[in-house]
Design a protein around this motif. Structure first.
Motif, short mmCIF file in Angstrom:
data_model
loop_
_atom_site.label_atom_id
_atom_site.label_comp_id
_atom_site.label_asym_id
_atom_site.label_seq_id
_atom_site.Cartn_x
_atom_site.Cartn_y
_atom_site.Cartn_z
N GLN A 72 0.92 -1.19 0.03
CA GLN A 72 0.24 0.05 -0.16
C GLN A 72 1.06 1.31 0.11
N GLY A 73 1.94 1.09 0.76
CA GLY A 73 2.85 2.33 0.83
C GLY A 73 3.53 2.38 -0.43
N LEU A 74 3.96 1.54 -1.05
CA LEU A 74 4.53 1.71 -2.59
C LEU A 74 3.63 2.22 -3.44
N VAL A 75 2.37 1.96 -3.35
CA VAL A 75 1.34 2.56 -4.32
C VAL A 75 1.15 4.05 -4.03
N PHE A 76 1.25 4.43 -2.64
CA PHE A 76 1.21 5.72 -2.34
C PHE A 76 2.02 6.46 -2.99
N GLN A 77 3.06 6.02 -3.11
CA GLN A 77 4.35 6.77 -3.48
C GLN A 77 4.34 6.86 -5.13
N GLY A 78 3.49 6.17 -5.70
CA GLY A 78 3.28 6.61 -7.16
C GLY A 78 3.64 5.21 -7.74
N ALA A 79 3.83 4.16 -7.43
CA ALA A 79 4.44 2.84 -7.82
C ALA A 79 5.62 3.15 -8.96
N VAL A 80 6.58 3.87 -8.25
CA VAL A 80 7.66 4.16 -8.95
C VAL A 80 8.81 3.04 -8.72
N ALA A 81 8.67 2.42 -7.75
CA ALA A 81 9.66 1.34 -7.21
C ALA A 81 9.23 0.08 -7.84
N GLU A 82 9.40 -0.11 -9.21
CA GLU A 82 8.62 -1.40 -9.64
C GLU A 82 9.36 -2.51 -9.16
N PRO A 83 10.74 -2.88 -8.99
CA PRO A 83 11.30 -4.03 -8.42
C PRO A 83 10.71 -4.42 -6.99
N GLN A 84 10.50 -3.18 -6.38
CA GLN A 84 10.06 -3.42 -5.02
C GLN A 84 8.85 -3.89 -4.80
N ILE A 85 7.81 -3.53 -5.74
CA ILE A 85 6.52 -3.73 -5.87
C ILE A 85 6.42 -5.04 -6.27
N LYS A 86 7.07 -5.63 -7.13
CA LYS A 86 7.07 -7.11 -7.74
C LYS A 86 7.62 -7.99 -6.49
N LEU A 87 8.55 -7.45 -5.81
CA LEU A 87 9.39 -8.45 -4.79
C LEU A 87 8.17 -8.29 -3.57
N THR A 88 7.74 -7.35 -3.24
CA THR A 88 6.55 -7.25 -2.17
C THR A 88 5.35 -8.26 -2.54
#
Length: 135
Positions: A72-88
């Motif tokens: 949820q926090g990664l989405v709030f940031q604008g989903a700019v951290a693609e590898p981190q989203i995929k890992l999460t």
């Protein structure tokens, strides 16, 4: 005094270190970060629970909930951290989250401030879901 940009020197030192550690990783880093999440193994569910879930605080949040909050926090940031989203997403699945729970987490984040990142995060999550189904 050197004419070299300190940032460039720092980046070159990091690339040299990565090449010494793993040539495959250094190749990915030199081209782009695309696919870097595939180089990081998925932590087993029981290990996640021990280190970041109930094992860390028996009365606190479990690993699955913590990973959904991280997403949820990664989405709030604008989903700019693609590898981190995929890992999460991958780790949330391993921790017992369903595809529906992950999708709802992303949608809820979109409703409460992450509308700009929601479509990208949904796309990244679907890539992980597809990859998970293919294996």
């Amino acid at each position: 005094m050197s004419d070299q940009n300190p940032f460039d020197a720092w980046m070159k030192a990091g690339q040299d270190w990565a090449k010494g550690l793993s040539p495959e990783f250094a190749d990915v880093m030199a081209k782009s970060m695309k696919g870097v999440e595939d180089l990081i193994p998925t932590m087993p569910a029981d290990m996640m629970e021990a280190f970041m879930g109930k094992g860390a605080n028996a009365e606190g949040l479990g690993a699955k909930t913590r990973l959904l909050l991280t997403l949820q926090g990664l989405v709030f940031q604008g989903a700019v951290a693609e590898p981190q989203i995929k890992l999460t997403v991958r780790h949330a699945l391993e921790a017992g989250a369903t595809q529906i729970e992950i999708t709802e987490t992303i949608a809820l984040a979109g409703m409460f401030g992450g509308a700009a990142g929601m479509p990208k995060a949904l796309d990244l999550a679907s890539q992980v879901f597809k990859k998970d189904q293919d294996t």
